[in-house]
Design a protein around this motif. Structure first.
Motif, PDB file in Angstrom:
ATOM      1  N   ALA A 214     -28.978  -1.066  13.633  1.00 29.21           N
ATOM      2  CA  ALA A 214     -28.175  -1.366  14.817  1.00 29.21           C
ATOM      3  C   ALA A 214     -28.064  -0.111  15.667  1.00 29.21           C
ATOM      4  O   ALA A 214     -28.236   1.009  15.156  1.00 29.21           O
ATOM      5  CB  ALA A 214     -26.784  -1.846  14.407  1.00 29.21           C
ATOM      6  N   PRO A 215     -27.771  -0.259  16.972  1.00 29.51           N
ATOM      7  CA  PRO A 215     -27.519   0.921  17.790  1.00 29.51           C
ATOM      8  C   PRO A 215     -26.311   1.688  17.265  1.00 29.51           C
ATOM      9  O   PRO A 215     -25.452   1.133  16.587  1.00 29.51           O
ATOM     10  CB  PRO A 215     -27.225   0.325  19.182  1.00 29.51           C
ATOM     11  N   ARG A 216     -26.248   2.950  17.594  1.00 31.97           N
ATOM     12  CA  ARG A 216     -25.112   3.751  17.153  1.00 31.97           C
ATOM     13  C   ARG A 216     -23.817   3.197  17.742  1.00 31.97           C
ATOM     14  O   ARG A 216     -23.782   2.745  18.875  1.00 31.97           O
ATOM     15  CB  ARG A 216     -25.289   5.212  17.547  1.00 31.97           C
ATOM     16  N   GLY A 217     -22.768   3.229  16.936  1.00 38.18           N
ATOM     17  CA  GLY A 217     -21.482   2.708  17.391  1.00 38.18           C
ATOM     18  C   GLY A 217     -20.403   3.069  16.401  1.00 38.18           C
ATOM     19  O   GLY A 217     -20.503   4.070  15.690  1.00 38.18           O
ATOM     20  N   GLY A 218     -19.390   2.243  16.330  1.00 39.30           N
ATOM     21  CA  GLY A 218     -18.259   2.498  15.455  1.00 39.30           C
ATOM     22  C   GLY A 218     -18.493   2.018  14.041  1.00 39.30           C
ATOM     23  O   GLY A 218     -19.634   1.877  13.583  1.00 39.30           O
ATOM     24  N   GLU A 219     -17.395   1.721  13.356  1.00 40.69           N
ATOM     25  CA  GLU A 219     -17.475   1.258  11.977  1.00 40.69           C
ATOM     26  C   GLU A 219     -18.024  -0.162  11.910  1.00 40.69           C
ATOM     27  O   GLU A 219     -17.912  -0.934  12.855  1.00 40.69           O
ATOM     28  CB  GLU A 219     -16.088   1.280  11.328  1.00 40.69           C
ATOM     29  N   ILE A 220     -18.570  -0.483  10.759  1.00 38.16           N
ATOM     30  CA  ILE A 220     -19.075  -1.827  10.536  1.00 38.16           C
ATOM     31  C   ILE A 220     -17.934  -2.837  10.696  1.00 38.16           C
ATOM     32  O   ILE A 220     -16.777  -2.536  10.394  1.00 38.16           O
ATOM     33  CB  ILE A 220     -19.723  -1.929   9.140  1.00 38.16           C
ATOM     34  N   TRP A 221     -18.263  -4.008  11.218  1.00 39.09           N
ATOM     35  CA  TRP A 221     -17.294  -5.091  11.445  1.00 39.09           C
ATOM     36  C   TRP A 221     -16.437  -5.282  10.196  1.00 39.09           C
ATOM     37  O   TRP A 221     -16.950  -5.426   9.089  1.00 39.09           O
ATOM     38  CB  TRP A 221     -18.064  -6.352  11.803  1.00 39.09           C
ATOM     39  N   GLY A 222     -15.125  -5.280  10.395  1.00 41.36           N
ATOM     40  CA  GLY A 222     -14.167  -5.239   9.300  1.00 41.36           C
ATOM     41  C   GLY A 222     -14.420  -6.185   8.144  1.00 41.36           C
ATOM     42  O   GLY A 222     -14.416  -5.760   6.982  1.00 41.36           O
ATOM     43  N   PRO A 223     -14.637  -7.484   8.381  1.00 34.70           N
ATOM     44  CA  PRO A 223     -14.813  -8.408   7.259  1.00 34.70           C
ATOM     45  C   PRO A 223     -15.990  -8.102   6.344  1.00 34.70           C
ATOM     46  O   PRO A 223     -16.022  -8.566   5.208  1.00 34.70           O
ATOM     47  CB  PRO A 223     -15.007  -9.763   7.963  1.00 34.70           C
ATOM     48  N   LEU A 224     -16.967  -7.315   6.827  1.00 32.62           N
ATOM     49  CA  LEU A 224     -18.161  -7.057   6.010  1.00 32.62           C
ATOM     50  C   LEU A 224     -18.258  -5.612   5.531  1.00 32.62           C
ATOM     51  O   LEU A 224     -19.313  -5.178   5.048  1.00 32.62           O
ATOM     52  CB  LEU A 224     -19.426  -7.443   6.786  1.00 32.62           C
ATOM     53  N   ARG A 225     -17.184  -4.862   5.647  1.00 31.82           N
ATOM     54  CA  ARG A 225     -17.209  -3.494   5.139  1.00 31.82           C
ATOM     55  C   ARG A 225     -17.255  -3.488   3.611  1.00 31.82           C
ATOM     56  O   ARG A 225     -16.623  -4.298   2.960  1.00 31.82           O
ATOM     57  CB  ARG A 225     -15.966  -2.735   5.613  1.00 31.82           C
TER      58      ARG A 225
END
Length: 356
Positions: free
Chosen positions: A36-47
């Motif tokens: 994925a492109p650089r960004g924030g943390e992984i989507w909460g439900p799938l951390r």
């Protein structure tokens, strides 16, 4: 098989579709990496967990990304958007690797004001550059090898239907209460009709109905509502499995047409009584196993809730929904067809002359 998966945004709920496809790849014993492109943390439900460990954020010009694509047997782009399909297409062409596009939502159709000619005309004038870019992406997507999440998108893009899938966790809580609990699990966006659901529940407080929602509590939160905020994937599944009724009250919005919420699969597999708006492809998914109501109608939804106060009615509908979901929406039910679709793209791929 080794697959390089391109997902558009590691921080958003679009990652849920990537997770579904990853489950199918895992079931087939394939090696995968998700980019994925650089960004924030992984989507909460799938951390956390194995899926998160497979995800990487990386710039398109990073040499390691091209090396990963060159080492793959197949490149899979999730969604026909620039941040996934655009990047994947360029790198697949450079590395001479086959590309498969997955279309799970009407993203481009919404961006191009699908079914709204006046808005489409206005966008063409006011947002000419964006419209031109999305029009070109649509053209390329229509030319690509594709899989889709539902028949509505299949009518546009072709390709086999690979619906959202889940591992079967078994039947949820038994239907016993005459004062049912309702769950709305998902991202609370305008087109999803949470405001309609809240009003319908408020109108039928004589039935003793309660409502749980996965969002932060608004200022006008009511006593019978429980706002639980963003949940983990497991917590979201538990909310569905312990609810008596799952409602997906989508509005008659351009984006809702063609969208198949994954929580519908969760609810059906858990044997929940389900209410959905009369919008494809949700009506395709539930068939005769749930209640279909007019979109945006508080009265229609309130009347449907009254029908489901009887636990025997909920049990019958839930049983029918579960049987249909076992046939259509499990990893096991879709594993072989997904493998065949991917292998067909790989086997039919031909490199340009001079390439070995």
């Amino acid at each position: 098989m080794r697959v390089a998966i391109f997902t558009p945004d590691i921080t958003s709920n679009s990652l849920g579709r990537t997770y579904c496809l990853w489950l199918l790849m895992r079931a087939n014993g394939w090696e995968t990496e998700v980019f994925a492109p650089r960004g924030g943390e992984i989507w909460g439900p799938l951390r956390g967990g194995d899926f998160a460990a497979n995800c990487r954020t990386v710039d398109e010009d990073d040499p390691e990304l091209l090396s990963a694509v060159e080492a793959a047997d197949l490149v899979l782009a999730v969604k026909p958007v620039e941040t996934s399909f655009g990047r994947a297409r360029r790198l697949a062409r450079t590395a001479q690797r086959p590309l498969l596009l997955d279309v799970d939502d009407p993203d481009l159709e919404a961006a191009l004001s699908w079914r709204r000619p006046l808005r489409r005309f206005a966008k063409g004038i006011l947002k000419f550059s964006a419209v031109r870019k999305n029009t070109e992406l649509k053209r390329l997507a229509l030319e690509a090898d594709t899989i889709v999440s539902n028949p509505v998108l299949q009518a546009i893009y072709g390709g086999p239907v690979v619906p959202h899938v889940r591992d079967d966790r078994g039947l949820g809580a038994p239907h016993t209460s005459s004062k049912p609990s309702i769950a709305f699990v998902g991202t609370n966006r305008k087109h999803k009709g949470v405001d309609i659901l809240r009003e319908a529940v408020a109108d039928r407080q004589d039935l003793g109905i309660t409502l749980k929602l996965t969002d932060k509590a608004p200022e006008d939160a009511r006593p019978w509502e429980q706002w639980v905020g963003m949940t983990s994937f497991e917590e979201g599944l538990a909310l569905v499995e312990n609810a008596d009724i799952v409602v997906i009250p989508s509005k008659d919005d351009g984006y809702a047409h063609g969208q198949l919420p994954a929580k519908l699969m969760d609810a059906m597999l858990a044997g929940r009584a389900v209410i959905v708006s009369d919008i494809e492809p949700m009506t395709w998914a539930i068939g005769q196993t749930g209640i279909v109501v007019e979109p945006s109608s508080v009265t229609a939804l309130a009347n449907a809730l009254e029908k489901l106060t009887d636990p025997l009615v909920r049990q019958e509908l839930g049983s029918r929904a579960r049987h249909k979901a076992l046939d259509l929406f499990t990893v096991e039910a879709n594993r072989d067809a997904f493998r065949e679709a991917c292998e067909q793209v790989v086997s039919s791929f031909r490199r340009p002359k001079g390439e070995q």
